[in-house]
Motif scaffolding. Structure first.
Motif, PDB file in Angstrom:
ATOM      1  N   LEU A 408       0.832  -1.201   0.000  1.00  0.00           N
ATOM      2  CA  LEU A 408       0.000   0.000   0.000  1.00  0.00           C
ATOM      3  C   LEU A 408       0.872   1.260   0.000  1.00  0.00           C
ATOM      4  O   LEU A 408       0.606   2.220  -0.745  1.00  0.00           O
ATOM      5  CB  LEU A 408      -0.912  -0.014   1.220  1.00  0.00           C
ATOM      6  CG  LEU A 408      -2.016   1.050   1.285  1.00  0.00           C
ATOM      7  CD1 LEU A 408      -2.973   0.871   0.117  1.00  0.00           C
ATOM      8  CD2 LEU A 408      -2.780   0.932   2.602  1.00  0.00           C
ATOM      9  N   ALA A 409       1.925   1.254   0.835  1.00  0.00           N
ATOM     10  CA  ALA A 409       2.830   2.409   0.875  1.00  0.00           C
ATOM     11  C   ALA A 409       3.506   2.616  -0.473  1.00  0.00           C
ATOM     12  O   ALA A 409       3.653   3.762  -0.936  1.00  0.00           O
ATOM     13  CB  ALA A 409       3.884   2.194   1.967  1.00  0.00           C
ATOM     14  N   TYR A 410       3.894   1.535  -1.115  1.00  0.00           N
ATOM     15  CA  TYR A 410       4.567   1.640  -2.418  1.00  0.00           C
ATOM     16  C   TYR A 410       3.621   2.206  -3.485  1.00  0.00           C
ATOM     17  O   TYR A 410       3.975   3.141  -4.215  1.00  0.00           O
ATOM     18  CB  TYR A 410       5.077   0.266  -2.852  1.00  0.00           C
ATOM     19  CG  TYR A 410       5.776   0.289  -4.195  1.00  0.00           C
ATOM     20  CD1 TYR A 410       7.102   0.704  -4.289  1.00  0.00           C
ATOM     21  CD2 TYR A 410       5.099  -0.072  -5.351  1.00  0.00           C
ATOM     22  CE1 TYR A 410       7.751   0.755  -5.518  1.00  0.00           C
ATOM     23  CE2 TYR A 410       5.736  -0.024  -6.589  1.00  0.00           C
ATOM     24  CZ  TYR A 410       7.063   0.382  -6.662  1.00  0.00           C
ATOM     25  OH  TYR A 410       7.685   0.442  -7.891  1.00  0.00           O
ATOM     26  N   VAL A 411       2.418   1.653  -3.550  1.00  0.00           N
ATOM     27  CA  VAL A 411       1.461   2.094  -4.577  1.00  0.00           C
ATOM     28  C   VAL A 411       1.056   3.540  -4.350  1.00  0.00           C
ATOM     29  O   VAL A 411       1.042   4.361  -5.292  1.00  0.00           O
ATOM     30  CB  VAL A 411       0.219   1.174  -4.581  1.00  0.00           C
ATOM     31  CG1 VAL A 411      -0.874   1.757  -5.474  1.00  0.00           C
ATOM     32  CG2 VAL A 411       0.589  -0.226  -5.048  1.00  0.00           C
ATOM     33  N   LEU A 412       0.707   3.898  -3.127  1.00  0.00           N
ATOM     34  CA  LEU A 412       0.241   5.259  -2.848  1.00  0.00           C
ATOM     35  C   LEU A 412       1.330   6.304  -3.050  1.00  0.00           C
ATOM     36  O   LEU A 412       1.055   7.428  -3.477  1.00  0.00           O
ATOM     37  CB  LEU A 412      -0.296   5.341  -1.413  1.00  0.00           C
ATOM     38  CG  LEU A 412      -1.598   4.588  -1.113  1.00  0.00           C
ATOM     39  CD1 LEU A 412      -1.979   4.741   0.351  1.00  0.00           C
ATOM     40  CD2 LEU A 412      -2.728   5.083  -1.999  1.00  0.00           C
ATOM     41  N   SER A 413       2.582   5.941  -2.729  1.00  0.00           N
ATOM     42  CA  SER A 413       3.660   6.930  -2.819  1.00  0.00           C
ATOM     43  C   SER A 413       4.285   7.022  -4.211  1.00  0.00           C
ATOM     44  O   SER A 413       4.711   8.095  -4.627  1.00  0.00           O
ATOM     45  CB  SER A 413       4.760   6.610  -1.798  1.00  0.00           C
ATOM     46  OG  SER A 413       5.354   5.361  -2.076  1.00  0.00           O
ATOM     47  N   LYS A 414       4.301   5.910  -4.925  1.00  0.00           N
ATOM     48  CA  LYS A 414       4.977   5.878  -6.228  1.00  0.00           C
ATOM     49  C   LYS A 414       4.028   5.997  -7.418  1.00  0.00           C
ATOM     50  O   LYS A 414       4.460   6.365  -8.511  1.00  0.00           O
ATOM     51  CB  LYS A 414       5.777   4.576  -6.362  1.00  0.00           C
ATOM     52  CG  LYS A 414       6.911   4.419  -5.351  1.00  0.00           C
ATOM     53  CD  LYS A 414       8.031   5.420  -5.589  1.00  0.00           C
ATOM     54  CE  LYS A 414       9.220   5.132  -4.673  1.00  0.00           C
ATOM     55  NZ  LYS A 414      10.344   6.106  -4.890  1.00  0.00           N
ATOM     56  N   HIS A 415       2.749   5.689  -7.217  1.00  0.00           N
ATOM     57  CA  HIS A 415       1.830   5.622  -8.355  1.00  0.00           C
ATOM     58  C   HIS A 415       0.574   6.463  -8.164  1.00  0.00           C
ATOM     59  O   HIS A 415      -0.417   6.262  -8.859  1.00  0.00           O
ATOM     60  CB  HIS A 415       1.441   4.160  -8.631  1.00  0.00           C
ATOM     61  CG  HIS A 415       2.609   3.300  -8.998  1.00  0.00           C
ATOM     62  ND1 HIS A 415       3.205   3.324 -10.242  1.00  0.00           N
ATOM     63  CD2 HIS A 415       3.319   2.401  -8.261  1.00  0.00           C
ATOM     64  CE1 HIS A 415       4.220   2.469 -10.270  1.00  0.00           C
ATOM     65  NE2 HIS A 415       4.311   1.900  -9.076  1.00  0.00           N
ATOM     66  N   THR A 416       0.599   7.390  -7.218  1.00  0.00           N
ATOM     67  CA  THR A 416      -0.499   8.350  -7.064  1.00  0.00           C
ATOM     68  C   THR A 416       0.098   9.740  -6.831  1.00  0.00           C
ATOM     69  O   THR A 416       1.302   9.889  -6.632  1.00  0.00           O
ATOM     70  CB  THR A 416      -1.424   7.999  -5.871  1.00  0.00           C
ATOM     71  OG1 THR A 416      -0.738   8.288  -4.641  1.00  0.00           O
ATOM     72  CG2 THR A 416      -1.842   6.540  -5.902  1.00  0.00           C
ATOM     73  N   SER A 417      -0.774  10.724  -6.838  1.00  0.00           N
ATOM     74  CA  SER A 417      -0.314  12.106  -6.623  1.00  0.00           C
ATOM     75  C   SER A 417       0.017  12.385  -5.158  1.00  0.00           C
ATOM     76  O   SER A 417       0.530  13.461  -4.832  1.00  0.00           O
ATOM     77  CB  SER A 417      -1.397  13.087  -7.081  1.00  0.00           C
ATOM     78  OG  SER A 417      -2.596  12.866  -6.359  1.00  0.00           O
ATOM     79  N   LEU A 418      -0.229  11.432  -4.271  1.00  0.00           N
ATOM     80  CA  LEU A 418       0.052  11.643  -2.850  1.00  0.00           C
ATOM     81  C   LEU A 418       1.546  11.769  -2.572  1.00  0.00           C
ATOM     82  O   LEU A 418       1.956  12.449  -1.632  1.00  0.00           O
ATOM     83  CB  LEU A 418      -0.515  10.485  -2.020  1.00  0.00           C
ATOM     84  CG  LEU A 418      -2.039  10.424  -1.892  1.00  0.00           C
ATOM     85  CD1 LEU A 418      -2.461   9.126  -1.215  1.00  0.00           C
ATOM     86  CD2 LEU A 418      -2.562  11.623  -1.113  1.00  0.00           C
ATOM     87  N   GLN A 419       2.371  11.080  -3.380  1.00  0.00           N
ATOM     88  CA  GLN A 419       3.817  11.075  -3.178  1.00  0.00           C
ATOM     89  C   GLN A 419       4.153  10.632  -1.742  1.00  0.00           C
ATOM     90  O   GLN A 419       3.678   9.619  -1.290  1.00  0.00           O
ATOM     91  CB  GLN A 419       4.399  12.463  -3.497  1.00  0.00           C
ATOM     92  CG  GLN A 419       4.244  12.863  -4.963  1.00  0.00           C
ATOM     93  CD  GLN A 419       5.031  11.965  -5.903  1.00  0.00           C
ATOM     94  OE1 GLN A 419       6.247  11.815  -5.794  1.00  0.00           O
ATOM     95  NE2 GLN A 419       4.333  11.345  -6.842  1.00  0.00           N
ATOM     96  N   ALA A 420       4.972  11.415  -1.035  1.00  0.00           N
ATOM     97  CA  ALA A 420       5.409  11.004   0.311  1.00  0.00           C
ATOM     98  C   ALA A 420       4.232  10.836   1.271  1.00  0.00           C
ATOM     99  O   ALA A 420       4.277   9.990   2.182  1.00  0.00           O
ATOM    100  CB  ALA A 420       6.395  12.015   0.878  1.00  0.00           C
ATOM    101  N   SER A 421       3.158  11.593   1.067  1.00  0.00           N
ATOM    102  CA  SER A 421       1.986  11.451   1.946  1.00  0.00           C
ATOM    103  C   SER A 421       1.388  10.054   1.852  1.00  0.00           C
ATOM    104  O   SER A 421       0.759   9.573   2.792  1.00  0.00           O
ATOM    105  CB  SER A 421       0.918  12.488   1.588  1.00  0.00           C
ATOM    106  OG  SER A 421       1.400  13.798   1.816  1.00  0.00           O
ATOM    107  N   GLY A 422       1.581   9.397   0.698  1.00  0.00           N
ATOM    108  CA  GLY A 422       1.091   8.030   0.543  1.00  0.00           C
ATOM    109  C   GLY A 422       1.729   7.071   1.524  1.00  0.00           C
ATOM    110  O   GLY A 422       1.105   6.100   1.966  1.00  0.00           O
TER     111      GLY A 422
END
Length: 473
Positions: A408-422
């Protein structure tokens, strides 16, 4: 006094029993953090390279300790269940066998770690200016693993029989001694040469060795619920085989909980120094605020084990529900306070780094309102272990770390606009999901059918016969 204590644990008000157990455990856990804080305080005077050397060593030694911890979990669970069943002879037998196995296991793991320390540091890619200090610190830490294991088992076995004050007093004394020895060993005094970062490890080794020695003496004297004799250390192959298979899932679980944050830190590091620093400060705050819930979960473990051994299955369930509810409430209130004061909390650790303060405060505010879920998970997992369902605790750890949080951390941070917030959002999502799954698994009730001791089986058989007779009438 021991009889009155057992009566409270098995028949008295559950809330009173939990409080009596939990408060000394929480205080002891708080004092245990004094070892790390003391090392950080004095080593910090040596510079960044020394701090990095200590930081690199801790996760590695923790993983090695986790590999052998399953035997201790098995021993503590069985001894507590036998205590609940009133079988003091088997409590003493299990305690002696556990101490014997843990001593041998820790000696083997410590020797292997000592020999492999250079390779481990090479694998981690440690910088040249950090390497020497890290190698010295790590090797001394591996030598001291035997003392860590012995004292940890002393604590666990004492907690299993309901004695929590004596371990607290020992920890208090050794933490104070460690604070006094650290500067002597690190900076030197008179004929004692300065040993640098390795001196911190030597000071800790000395105090932990003293704690282990005191634990063994207390066991041999037998005045606090467990009486060991040298004859009891003779290997019992039947028990050793049983403890190995019972404890193996526990070792895997604890190793998973240690490895997960290490892997996540590599992902966090890819976003730069500010993000990594914010993660470091936020993680330290999280570790500190969960200490009350950890103490409550350990109190739940003791009461569940003893009541399972005594055949009080429904009381064990009520203990877990009350402990989980209390932990949920406490950590939820703490989470609200952390949300309000997040910038100030981070600034306490990094007062002159506004970027880190902003990043760390965001991390805390994203995850803190879900902290109550951590309290639920800890108590339910402790109940699973205490009832002998080590496999359930292992599955929860594996799923939470490797199937939920890291992906989840990888997908949210690397593949969404959330970046580090992911990265930060992976914490509350995982916490809530795992808490719900754990609670549902517990409510399903399959854990109640695990009967580790012959006494529990006999009680269950009598209960079944009674129910059958009543249904016939």
């Amino acid at each position: 006094m021991p009889h009155a204590r057992q009566k409270l644990f098995l028949e008295g008000p559950i809330g009173n029993a939990l409080i009596r157990l939990a408060i000394p455990i929480i205080l002891g856990n708080l004092l245990q953090t004094g070892y790390q804080l003391t090392d950080a305080f004095w080593v910090g005077r040596l510079g960044a390279a020394a701090v990095a050397a200590v930081s690199v060593s801790f996760p590695v030694t923790f993983l090695v300790i986790a590999l052998g911890a399953g035997l201790g979990i098995a021993g503590a669970t069985l001894s507590a269940q036998y205590m609940g069943a009133g079988r003091r002879d088997l409590v003493n037998h299990v305690a002696a066998q556990t101490m014997m196995m843990v001593t041998i296991t820790s000696a083997v793991l410590g020797a292997a770690g000592y020999a492999l320390a250079p390779s481990l540091l090479d694998l981690l890619g440690v910088a040249p200016d950090v390497y020497s200090g890290a190698l010295g610190f790590m090797r001394v830490s591996f030598v001291g693993i035997i003392f860590i294991f012995i004292y940890a088992m002393f604590q666990a076995l004492m907690r299993g029989v309901g004695e929590t004050r004596m371990p607290l007093l020992i920890v208090l004394g050794t933490v104070v001694l460690n604070f006094l020895l650290d500067p002597l060993f690190i900076f030197g005094l008179g004929p004692l040469p300065p040993l640098g970062v390795m001196g911190a490890a030597l000071a800790t080794l000395t105090t932990q060795g003293l704690a282990a020695l005191l634990g063994i003496i207390i066991f041999l004297r037998g005045r606090h619920g467990i009486q060991l004799s040298w004859r009891g250390f003779r290997p019992d192959p039947v028990y050793i085989r049983r403890a190995f298979f019972l404890g193996l899932p526990g070792s895997i679980e604890l190793s998973t909980r240690g490895l997960g944050p290490m892997l996540l830190s590599f992902l966090v590091a890819s976003f730069g120094t500010v993000t990594l620093a914010g993660y470091g400060v936020g993680s330290n705050i999280l570790q500190f605020v969960t200490i009350p819930a950890m103490g409550m979960s350990q109190a739940v473990s003791t009461l569940v084990s003893q009541n399972m051994g005594a055949g009080n299955i429904q009381r064990a369930a009520r203990v877990t529900v009350l402990g989980a509810s209390a932990s949920f409430g406490i950590l939820s209130v703490v989470g609200i306070m952390a949300y309000i004061f997040a910038p100030a909390l981070v600034a306490f650790f990094v007062p002159r780094a506004p970027d880190v303060i902003a990043e760390g405060a965001q991390f805390i505010r994203v995850m803190c309102l879900a902290w109550g879920g951590i309290g639920v998970q800890l108590c339910v997992v402790s109940a699973f272990r205490a009832s002998g369902n080590m496999l359930a605790a292992m599955v929860i750890a594996l799923v939470s770390q490797f199937m939920l949080q890291f992906p989840l951390a990888y997908v949210l941070s690397k593949h969404t606009s959330l970046q580090a917030s992911g990265l930060w959002w992976s914490f509350p999502v995982t916490t809530i999901a795992v808490a719900i799954v754990s609670a549902c698994w517990f409510a399903q009730g399959g854990w109640k059918a695990t009967l580790l001791t012959e006494e529990s089986r006999q009680v269950a058989k009598v209960a079944e016969e009674t129910i059958s007779e009543e249904s016939i009438r």
